[in-house]
Design an enzyme around this catalytic site. Structure first.
Site, PDB file in Angstrom:
ATOM      1  N   TYR A 124       0.846  -1.182  -0.175  1.00 55.18           N
ATOM      2  CA  TYR A 124       0.043   0.000   0.025  1.00 55.18           C
ATOM      3  C   TYR A 124       0.853   1.202  -0.141  1.00 55.18           C
ATOM      4  O   TYR A 124       0.287   2.251   0.477  1.00 55.18           O
ATOM      5  CB  TYR A 124      -0.800   0.223   1.147  1.00 55.18           C
ATOM      6  CG  TYR A 124      -1.859  -0.978   1.112  1.00 55.18           C
ATOM      7  CD1 TYR A 124      -2.158  -1.932   0.236  1.00 55.18           C
ATOM      8  CD2 TYR A 124      -2.927  -1.074   2.091  1.00 55.18           C
ATOM      9  CE1 TYR A 124      -3.217  -2.771   0.016  1.00 55.18           C
ATOM     10  CE2 TYR A 124      -4.103  -2.010   2.218  1.00 55.18           C
ATOM     11  CZ  TYR A 124      -4.157  -2.738   1.345  1.00 55.18           C
ATOM     12  OH  TYR A 124      -5.042  -3.848   1.232  1.00 55.18           O
ATOM     13  N   LYS A 173       4.676 -14.115   3.999  1.00 60.00           N
ATOM     14  CA  LYS A 173       4.991 -14.909   2.906  1.00 60.00           C
ATOM     15  C   LYS A 173       6.275 -14.852   2.220  1.00 60.00           C
ATOM     16  O   LYS A 173       6.201 -14.699   1.053  1.00 60.00           O
ATOM     17  CB  LYS A 173       3.777 -14.264   1.635  1.00 60.00           C
ATOM     18  CG  LYS A 173       3.804 -15.142   0.354  1.00 60.00           C
ATOM     19  CD  LYS A 173       2.652 -16.409   0.792  1.00 60.00           C
ATOM     20  CE  LYS A 173       2.562 -17.166  -0.453  1.00 60.00           C
ATOM     21  NZ  LYS A 173       2.017 -18.435  -0.294  1.00 60.00           N
ATOM     22  N   ASP A 206      -1.397 -17.815   3.918  1.00 58.67           N
ATOM     23  CA  ASP A 206      -2.438 -18.430   3.565  1.00 58.67           C
ATOM     24  C   ASP A 206      -2.618 -19.580   4.631  1.00 58.67           C
ATOM     25  O   ASP A 206      -3.893 -19.955   4.628  1.00 58.67           O
ATOM     26  CB  ASP A 206      -2.253 -19.273   2.274  1.00 58.67           C
ATOM     27  CG  ASP A 206      -0.665 -19.387   1.657  1.00 58.67           C
ATOM     28  OD1 ASP A 206       0.099 -18.878   2.390  1.00 58.67           O
ATOM     29  OD2 ASP A 206      -0.259 -20.357   0.848  1.00 58.67           O
ATOM     30  N   ASP A 230      -4.752  -6.070   6.551  1.00 60.10           N
ATOM     31  CA  ASP A 230      -6.032  -5.298   6.035  1.00 60.10           C
ATOM     32  C   ASP A 230      -7.087  -6.461   5.930  1.00 60.10           C
ATOM     33  O   ASP A 230      -8.207  -6.574   6.459  1.00 60.10           O
ATOM     34  CB  ASP A 230      -5.884  -4.682   4.911  1.00 60.10           C
ATOM     35  CG  ASP A 230      -7.151  -3.968   4.244  1.00 60.10           C
ATOM     36  OD1 ASP A 230      -7.966  -3.797   5.210  1.00 60.10           O
ATOM     37  OD2 ASP A 230      -7.059  -3.324   3.057  1.00 60.10           O
TER      38      ASP A 230
END
Ligand code: NAD
Length: 337
Positions: A124, A173, A206, A230
């Site tokens: 972002y 990740k 995930d 988020d």
């Protein structure tokens, strides 16, 4: 007397913020509200989504209480003003607690998770563009810095220690995004041993989502980069009864902004259906931040009573309820007497 910049926001914003201000004022705390505008409402009124007057007010108060702002989906329109405010005031820590509420029936009874989301960097950061004149290739750059990662991971561990929490889980990740997410994970691994009283865990994002819906009790404080935080915080909202309940704090070194996790909810705008609880609880977080613990306790107890009774609550909490935003706000004020 505390001066607070009040931005009512777009969509359901003005209706829920009116209830929140009513409740906060009724708690007896003395707040001088400085009304300012941002988002679509400001754009339509003043031709800019973030007027200079709004920034001048926050520059002075260093404290803002904000309703949700509409950001048009896709390429047209202005950049997110939420992101702009978080970056301008360096509100690097976004704290979003999700806990079961007595009286709100959900799949699990013992969810108590706090998301600590890095709020100024990552995907972002706002570095997004087309690579070709035909606009058929687009590129986004995620920015992760060591300094930005250190301060948010420190914040998460310190938050855990200050609030008697047991564990911090970093969700990442780093298996695929080896540099950006790898740096964030490395920093978390470096900082964790400084807090031997707090258990440290790491999960790939995930898998974390799967674990969270199967057994949310294994999570306590979660720290992650901007976009993962988020998304995860809407997931945790869903675990405890929905977006109408979850507040958020945006904390910087010398400014803070409090808001709900949810957005401007165009699907229910103007229908007196929006649950004001999330913004009222954001107000409670703000009062605690400025040391007004008595007023915060008073409001929190009243909100919990009204939600638990389930009579004067909005239909998201009780589909049989004929009660709207205003009636719920009135019931919370009554419960404080
Ligand atoms: P949303 O959070 O506005 O709504 C998602 C769903 O939750 C909708 O069905 C809505 O009716 C429901 N909901 C949200 N708040 C509720 C409340 N208080 N009471 C009862 N139900 C509630 O998300 P969206 O529809 O994806 O986004 C709408 C707009 O809000 C977009 O322009 C988005 O950019 C913006 N947004 C702003 C913020 C913010 O200002 N911090 C956060 C998220 C989204």
């Amino acid at each position: 007397m505390h001066a607070v910049t009040l931005i009512k926001g777009d969509g359901i914003g003005p209706s829920i913020m009116d209830e929140a201000v009513k409740v906060i004022d009724a708690s007896g705390v003395e707040i001088q509200w400085e009304v300012a505008y941002a988002g679509l409402t400001a754009y339509e009124k003043f031709g800019t989504p973030l007027p200079d007057e709004t920034m001048a007010s926050i520059d002075k108060t260093r404290l803002a209480f904000k309703g949700p702002l509409t950001t048009i989906v896709g390429g047209s329109g202005f950049r997110s003003i939420n992101v702009a405010l978080r970056q301008k005031y360096d509100l690097y820590a976004n704290v979003r607690p999700a806990k079961n509420w007595p009286g709100v029936v959900t799949r699990y009874n013992d969810v108590d998770i706090v998301i600590v989301r890095e709020n100024t960097e990552g995907l972002y950061a706002g570095l997004e563009h087309y690579l070709t004149p035909k606009k058929d290739i687009a590129e986004s750059l995620a920015v992760v810095t060591r300094a930005g990662s250190e301060r948010i991971v420190e914040y998460a561990f310190q938050y855990a220690r200050d609030n008697n929490r047991k564990k911090v889980t970093v969700c990442h990740k780093a298996n695929i995004l080896k540099y950006t997410q790898g740096l964030f994970l490395d920093v978390a691994r470096e900082i964790a041993p400084k807090y031997p009283d707090i258990q440290f865990d790491e999960k790939i994002i995930d898998a974390a989502c799967m674990h969270m819906v199967m057994d949310p009790t294994q999570f306590d404080v979660i720290v992650c980069t901007n976009m993962f935080g988020d998304i995860l915080s809407d997931l945790t909202a869903g675990l405890v009864g929905g977006l109408g309940l979850i507040p958020g704090a945006n904390i910087g070194k010398d400014a803070a902004l409090f808001e709900a996790v949810h957005g401007s909810a165009p699907d229910i705008t103007g229908k007196n259906l929006a649950n004001p609880t999330a913004v009222i609880m954001a107000g409670v977080m703000m009062l605690r931040h400025i040391g007004e613990h008595d007023a915060a306790d008073k409001i929190q107890t009243a909100v919990e009573k009204v939600v638990n009774e389930g009579k004067f609550v909005t239909p998201d909490l009780n589909p049989q309820s004929k009660c709207g935003t205003v009636e719920m706000g009135n019931a919370i004020v009554e419960a404080m007497k």
